[in-house]
Design a protein around this motif. Structure first.
Motif, PDB file in Angstrom:
ATOM      1  N   ASN A 210       0.816  -1.212   0.000  1.00 56.28           N
ATOM      2  CA  ASN A 210       0.000   0.000   0.000  1.00 56.28           C
ATOM      3  C   ASN A 210       0.852   1.266   0.000  1.00 56.28           C
ATOM      4  OD1 ASN A 210      -2.533  -1.073  -0.205  1.00 56.28           O
ATOM      5  ND2 ASN A 210      -2.700  -1.444   2.005  1.00 56.28           N
ATOM      6  N   ALA A 211       1.947   1.192   0.726  1.00 55.46           N
ATOM      7  CA  ALA A 211       2.836   2.358   0.738  1.00 55.46           C
ATOM      8  C   ALA A 211       3.367   2.631  -0.658  1.00 55.46           C
ATOM      9  CB  ALA A 211       3.992   2.120   1.706  1.00 55.46           C
ATOM     10  N   LEU A 212       3.707   1.564  -1.340  1.00 54.15           N
ATOM     11  CA  LEU A 212       4.215   1.732  -2.693  1.00 54.15           C
ATOM     12  C   LEU A 212       3.145   2.307  -3.621  1.00 54.15           C
ATOM     13  CD1 LEU A 212       6.415  -1.484  -3.068  1.00 54.15           C
ATOM     14  CD2 LEU A 212       7.179   0.909  -3.050  1.00 54.15           C
ATOM     15  N   LYS A 213       1.886   1.904  -3.331  1.00 57.04           N
ATOM     16  CA  LYS A 213       0.798   2.483  -4.140  1.00 57.04           C
ATOM     17  C   LYS A 213       0.772   3.998  -3.992  1.00 57.04           C
ATOM     18  CE  LYS A 213      -2.692  -1.075  -4.280  1.00 57.04           C
ATOM     19  NZ  LYS A 213      -3.799  -1.575  -3.470  1.00 57.04           N
ATOM     20  N   LEU A 214       0.923   4.440  -2.758  1.00 53.55           N
ATOM     21  CA  LEU A 214       0.888   5.881  -2.521  1.00 53.55           C
ATOM     22  C   LEU A 214       2.064   6.573  -3.188  1.00 53.55           C
ATOM     23  CD1 LEU A 214      -0.178   5.959   1.211  1.00 53.55           C
ATOM     24  CD2 LEU A 214      -1.358   7.078  -0.685  1.00 53.55           C
ATOM     25  N   PHE A 215       3.234   5.988  -2.989  1.00 53.86           N
ATOM     26  CA  PHE A 215       4.421   6.598  -3.571  1.00 53.86           C
ATOM     27  C   PHE A 215       4.450   6.462  -5.083  1.00 53.86           C
ATOM     28  CE2 PHE A 215       6.494   6.125   0.678  1.00 53.86           C
ATOM     29  CZ  PHE A 215       6.628   7.485   0.880  1.00 53.86           C
ATOM     30  N   GLY A 216       3.855   5.376  -5.518  1.00 50.57           N
ATOM     31  CA  GLY A 216       3.977   5.064  -6.919  1.00 50.57           C
ATOM     32  C   GLY A 216       3.094   5.898  -7.820  1.00 50.57           C
ATOM     33  N   LEU A 217       2.189   6.635  -7.260  1.00 53.83           N
ATOM     34  CA  LEU A 217       1.255   7.407  -8.083  1.00 53.83           C
ATOM     35  C   LEU A 217       1.807   8.787  -8.377  1.00 53.83           C
ATOM     36  CD1 LEU A 217      -2.011   6.190  -6.418  1.00 53.83           C
ATOM     37  CD2 LEU A 217      -1.197   5.676  -8.713  1.00 53.83           C
ATOM     38  N   GLY A 218       2.952   8.751  -9.035  1.00 53.18           N
ATOM     39  CA  GLY A 218       3.506  10.003  -9.543  1.00 53.18           C
ATOM     40  C   GLY A 218       3.904  10.966  -8.458  1.00 53.18           C
ATOM     41  N   GLY A 219       4.201  10.468  -7.251  1.00 57.41           N
ATOM     42  CA  GLY A 219       4.651  11.371  -6.175  1.00 57.41           C
ATOM     43  C   GLY A 219       3.581  12.330  -5.732  1.00 57.41           C
ATOM     44  N   LEU A 220       2.340  11.929  -5.954  1.00 55.62           N
ATOM     45  CA  LEU A 220       1.259  12.861  -5.621  1.00 55.62           C
ATOM     46  C   LEU A 220       1.182  13.152  -4.128  1.00 55.62           C
ATOM     47  CD1 LEU A 220      -1.600  11.615  -7.950  1.00 55.62           C
ATOM     48  CD2 LEU A 220      -0.128  13.623  -8.220  1.00 55.62           C
ATOM     49  N   PHE A 221       1.549  12.141  -3.335  1.00 54.19           N
ATOM     50  CA  PHE A 221       1.444  12.348  -1.895  1.00 54.19           C
ATOM     51  C   PHE A 221       2.297  13.526  -1.451  1.00 54.19           C
ATOM     52  CE2 PHE A 221       2.642  11.854   2.435  1.00 54.19           C
ATOM     53  CZ  PHE A 221       1.458  11.549   3.045  1.00 54.19           C
ATOM     54  N   SER A 222       3.576  13.458  -1.880  1.00 53.55           N
ATOM     55  CA  SER A 222       4.477  14.508  -1.409  1.00 53.55           C
ATOM     56  C   SER A 222       4.109  15.856  -2.011  1.00 53.55           C
ATOM     57  CB  SER A 222       5.926  14.152  -1.729  1.00 53.55           C
ATOM     58  OG  SER A 222       6.047  13.930  -3.116  1.00 53.55           O
ATOM     59  N   ALA A 223       3.469  15.839  -3.168  1.00 56.99           N
ATOM     60  CA  ALA A 223       3.052  17.097  -3.777  1.00 56.99           C
ATOM     61  C   ALA A 223       1.756  17.615  -3.174  1.00 56.99           C
ATOM     62  CB  ALA A 223       2.877  16.909  -5.280  1.00 56.99           C
ATOM     63  N   GLY A 224       1.155  16.837  -2.328  1.00 56.42           N
ATOM     64  CA  GLY A 224      -0.063  17.304  -1.663  1.00 56.42           C
ATOM     65  C   GLY A 224      -1.218  17.427  -2.615  1.00 56.42           C
TER      66      GLY A 224
ATOM     67  N   PHE B  33      -3.569  15.057  -3.428  1.00 53.00           N
ATOM     68  CA  PHE B  33      -4.677  14.113  -3.342  1.00 53.00           C
ATOM     69  C   PHE B  33      -5.994  14.845  -3.537  1.00 53.00           C
ATOM     70  CE2 PHE B  33      -1.847  11.482  -0.575  1.00 53.00           C
ATOM     71  CZ  PHE B  33      -1.771  10.418  -1.457  1.00 53.00           C
ATOM     72  N   THR B  34      -6.772  14.331  -4.375  1.00 54.24           N
ATOM     73  CA  THR B  34      -8.126  14.867  -4.478  1.00 54.24           C
ATOM     74  C   THR B  34      -9.073  13.703  -4.655  1.00 54.24           C
ATOM     75  OG1 THR B  34      -7.835  15.107  -6.837  1.00 54.24           O
ATOM     76  CG2 THR B  34      -7.509  17.083  -5.509  1.00 54.24           C
ATOM     77  N   TYR B  35     -10.269  13.914  -4.179  1.00 49.89           N
ATOM     78  CA  TYR B  35     -11.274  12.911  -4.433  1.00 49.89           C
ATOM     79  C   TYR B  35     -11.953  13.284  -5.736  1.00 49.89           C
ATOM     80  CZ  TYR B  35     -14.741   9.398  -3.388  1.00 49.89           C
ATOM     81  OH  TYR B  35     -15.511   8.286  -3.415  1.00 49.89           O
ATOM     82  N   GLY B  36     -12.385  12.353  -6.450  1.00 53.19           N
ATOM     83  CA  GLY B  36     -13.094  12.687  -7.674  1.00 53.19           C
ATOM     84  C   GLY B  36     -12.371  12.223  -8.920  1.00 53.19           C
ATOM     85  N   LEU B  37     -11.150  11.813  -8.750  1.00 52.35           N
ATOM     86  CA  LEU B  37     -10.495  11.190  -9.892  1.00 52.35           C
ATOM     87  C   LEU B  37     -11.044   9.774  -9.992  1.00 52.35           C
ATOM     88  CD1 LEU B  37      -6.799  12.321  -9.347  1.00 52.35           C
ATOM     89  CD2 LEU B  37      -8.470  13.236 -10.967  1.00 52.35           C
TER      90      LEU B  37
ATOM     91  N   GLU C 245      -8.110   3.197  -5.352  1.00 55.11           N
ATOM     92  CA  GLU C 245      -7.082   2.444  -4.627  1.00 55.11           C
ATOM     93  C   GLU C 245      -6.239   3.371  -3.767  1.00 55.11           C
ATOM     94  OE1 GLU C 245      -5.960  -1.527  -7.194  1.00 55.11           O
ATOM     95  OE2 GLU C 245      -4.651   0.229  -7.313  1.00 55.11           O
ATOM     96  N   ARG C 246      -5.952   4.520  -4.355  1.00 53.64           N
ATOM     97  CA  ARG C 246      -5.103   5.470  -3.641  1.00 53.64           C
ATOM     98  C   ARG C 246      -5.811   5.974  -2.389  1.00 53.64           C
ATOM     99  NH1 ARG C 246      -4.089  10.005  -7.359  1.00 53.64           N
ATOM    100  NH2 ARG C 246      -5.958  10.821  -6.396  1.00 53.64           N
ATOM    101  N   ASP C 247      -7.113   6.216  -2.509  1.00 51.50           N
ATOM    102  CA  ASP C 247      -7.878   6.652  -1.331  1.00 51.50           C
ATOM    103  C   ASP C 247      -7.840   5.598  -0.236  1.00 51.50           C
ATOM    104  OD1 ASP C 247      -8.537   9.088  -2.191  1.00 51.50           O
ATOM    105  OD2 ASP C 247     -10.614   8.597  -2.766  1.00 51.50           O
ATOM    106  N   ALA C 248      -8.027   4.373  -0.638  1.00 48.35           N
ATOM    107  CA  ALA C 248      -8.012   3.288   0.346  1.00 48.35           C
ATOM    108  C   ALA C 248      -6.650   3.207   1.018  1.00 48.35           C
ATOM    109  CB  ALA C 248      -8.362   1.966  -0.322  1.00 48.35           C
TER     110      ALA C 248
END
Lengths: 515, 138
Positions: free
Chosen positions: B6-20, B22-26, B33-36
């Motif tokens: 799961n951590a890799l999922k978060l990191f793996g999505l184009g670094g979106l986490f660190s860029a802040g 995250f949005t709902y609605g995609l 998956e990323r929301d979960a």
């Protein structure tokens, strides 16, 4: 001076006797005994007058019965009527009023004493000795750290602070100081002697004589050059109101202030809040109970800083903490109420920031009990009942009730304590008050602290006595005790009562008998 | 603990986490998956979610907070915690530190909610609500 008995039973004084004295002190409680003792061996001849004897007697105690409206107040059991007065049952909690307590606070109508804390400081030092405290470290963290390695809770911010009560043993003034009074050549103590009226001269600007009686029917007079009324925060007002043969509204009552502004320290029975804490050792034992440091008995409490009270326009509260029980660990097996069912969840939150997976075994629910300052309002007052006592005198009628602003005040003070604990990161607080602005019956409690009924003020329109405790308009008449408090602060009054009595004694030493 | 997957999922999505970002609605599978994964990352800090969820449920009921997608709440909370230094979703110690900072900040600034008398930091209440919504949804 020949050998004469120093304790005289009024029941043996022949009917119609007239006794001349320089100074009459009515009431042998904390204030009266302190005054007599401070003036022993002075040039004054002193008559110390006490309604009771040397021990509790139900017939005399019954003279304290009365009626109450508002809160059902136990007028007869909240004080004691024999030599030593209510120090015969006090708990010994001592702490001076704060500087802010003496100030005229623009958010608090009728606040402001004509003296400051600094004026009283030297007398607090003497009062500490009289109350046998053994220390004046009421605010000094360093002193307790040095003496016993005790540290305050390091709550963030400056609003919620640790302060210290120092306990009297408690000194029973009637026992501890009886020998001093007995041995003093210039003091005669009249026991079983009830002052029925303080009678002024025709101009009503000086006390002329005191009309006394015993339960058995003896009647006699004492004619003092100076007179001090020191019968406690309720009885002082009652006696002034009863003294109405010349001034129909009662002595010192030209502006209808005598008896008004009665204040108590509202003590909510039980707890006002719970503190769920991740490690019970973070609230050390000197917060839990009286703690011995050498010969001194002390206890740490939480209070609000003067700056906070000024900034937020609030009145003070003191809060004592004590470990109550281990927390409930499973919400399905809790609890007495819906809020209690959240307790396991709240503990989860505490663990979420300290890294604990499960209970550390150190978690604890602390109870918070408190005493809080009450606003002085004219409607809270002592008047005379239509009923009469065994002396044929009108009993007390007390109308007293905490008001909505007192409740709001306490709620806000508890909220700031909750914020301080929350920001500390190791505890969360549950405030137990259920409804804003309304005191429920279960929340109404008191500390048997009776204040304000002959309040101190420079202007006779605003108070009964001046800054020297002299009754406005009178040359030779003073009041001692907590009835002179203009506001009550958030701490027990006895230390201040004794400090004011020593100050009044100094004043009397410095004045002549003729004004 | 957050699983490595799961951590890799978060990191793996184009670094979106660190860029802040995250949005709902995609409405893509990866966003769901990323929301979960984000919810898991946040709730890992609670040893017993059910107990915390009771607080969240009570808060939402008392304050009449209507249904809110768990993802929205998770993103809001994540942004708050990022402001307090949370950058590695797999690092529970870092998350605890960020949460402690946010909670402290709430209390210092009066951002406190009253839940049946309990005085709780808004950030903590939000975490509890997330636990409640996640459990309800599950």
């Amino acid at each position: 001076m020949g050998k004469r008995p120093m304790f005289i039973d009024g029941r043996g004084v022949p009917n119609g006797t007239i006794i001349e004295t320089d100074l009459a002190i009515i009431g042998a409680g904390a204030a009266g005994i302190t005054l007599a003792r401070e003036l022993r061996d002075s040039t004054y001849s002193i008559a110390l007058i006490e309604s009771g004897g040397l021990d509790f007697e139900p017939e005399t105690q019954a003279l304290y019965e009365g009626e109450s409206t508002g809160v059902a107040y136990p007028l007869d059991s909240a004080r004691l009527r024999y030599f030593g007065g209510s120090t015969n049952h006090w708990g010994g909690w001592c702490r001076p009023l704060a500087a802010v307590d003496f100030e005229a606070r623009n958010w608090l109508p009728h606040s402001g004493w004509p003296i400051t804390r600094a004026d009283l400081d030297p007398y607090y030092a003497r009062a500490q000795e009289i109350c046998q405290l053994g220390s004046t470290d009421f605010d000094d963290h360093g002193a307790w750290h040095q003496q016993a390695n005790l540290l305050p809770i390091d709550l963030p911010g400056d609003d919620v602070i640790t302060r210290y009560f120092i306990f009297s043993s408690p000194t029973r003034f009637g026992e501890v100081y009886r020998r001093d009074i007995e041995r003093a050549a210039n003091i005669r103590t009249y026991l079983h002697s009830n002052v029925m009226e303080i009678v002024p001269n025709a101009e009503a600007n000086a006390v002329d004589h005191l009309r006394l009686g015993t339960l058995g029917g003896n009647r006699f007079q004492i004619r003092p050059k100076l007179c001090i009324l020191a019968t406690g925060g309720i009885e002082n007002a009652r006696l002034l109101l009863l003294s109405n043969s010349v001034q129909k509204a009662g002595l010192g009552n030209g502006h209808d202030i005598v008896g008004r502004y009665f204040m108590e320290h509202v003590h909510v029975p039980g707890q006002v809040a719970y503190i769920a804490i991740s490690d019970s050792s973070l609230i050390p034992p000197h917060y839990h109970d009286a703690t011995k440091v050498g010969d001194v008995s002390m206890r740490a409490v939480l209070m609000l800083s003067d700056d906070y009270l000024r900034r937020e326009k609030l009145l003070g509260t003191n809060m004592a903490l004590y470990p109550m029980r281990e927390p409930v660990t499973d919400h399905r097996h809790s609890m007495d109420d819906a809020a209690g069912a959240l307790e396991p969840g709240v503990l989860q939150l505490l663990r979420s920031t300290d890294g604990s997976i499960g209970s550390s075994g150190k978690e604890m629910i602390f109870g918070v009990s408190c005493a809080t300052e009450q606003a002085p309002i004219p409607a809270n007052r002592v008047t005379l009942s239509k009923r009469t006592d065994a002396m044929g005198l009108h009993e007390t009628h007390l109308n007293w009730k905490p008001i909505a602003s007192d409740h709001r005040n306490l709620s806000r003070n508890l909220a700031v304590v909750a914020r301080a604990f929350g920001a500390w990161g190791k505890a969360d607080v549950r405030i137990l008050f259920s409804r804003p602005d309304v005191w429920l019956d279960a929340e109404e409690g008191w500390g048997c602290h009776h204040m304000g009924t002959t309040r101190m003020a420079d202007d006779p329109k605003n108070g009964v006595v001046d800054a020297n405790c002299r009754v406005h308009g009178f040359s030779n008449f003073y009041v001692a005790g907590s009835s002179v408090f203009a506001t009550g602060g958030a701490v027990n009054p006895t230390l201040t009562v004794v400090a004011l009595a020593t100050r009044l004694a100094d004043h009397l030493k410095s004045r002549s008998l003729n004004g | 603990m957050l699983s490595r997957r799961n951590a890799l999922k978060l990191f793996g999505l184009g670094g979106l986490f660190s860029a802040g970002l995250f949005t709902y609605g995609l409405a893509t599978p990866s966003a769901v998956e990323r929301d979960a994964a984000l919810r898991e990352a946040l709730l890992q800090i609670l040893a017993n979610r059910a107990q915390a969820a009771e607080v969240g449920k009570a808060w939402m009921k008392q304050y009449k907070i209507g249904f809110m997608p768990a993802g929205t709440l998770a993103n809001r909370l994540a942004r708050q915690l990022q402001a307090h230094g949370w950058s590695d979703p797999a690092d529970a110690a870092q998350l605890r530190q960020a949460l402690a900072g946010a909670v402290r900040n709430d209390f210092l600034h009066g951002s406190v909610v009253d839940v049946r008398g309990w005085q709780i930091a808004r950030t903590h209440a939000t975490l509890c609500a997330l636990a409640h919504l996640t459990i309800t949804r599950a």
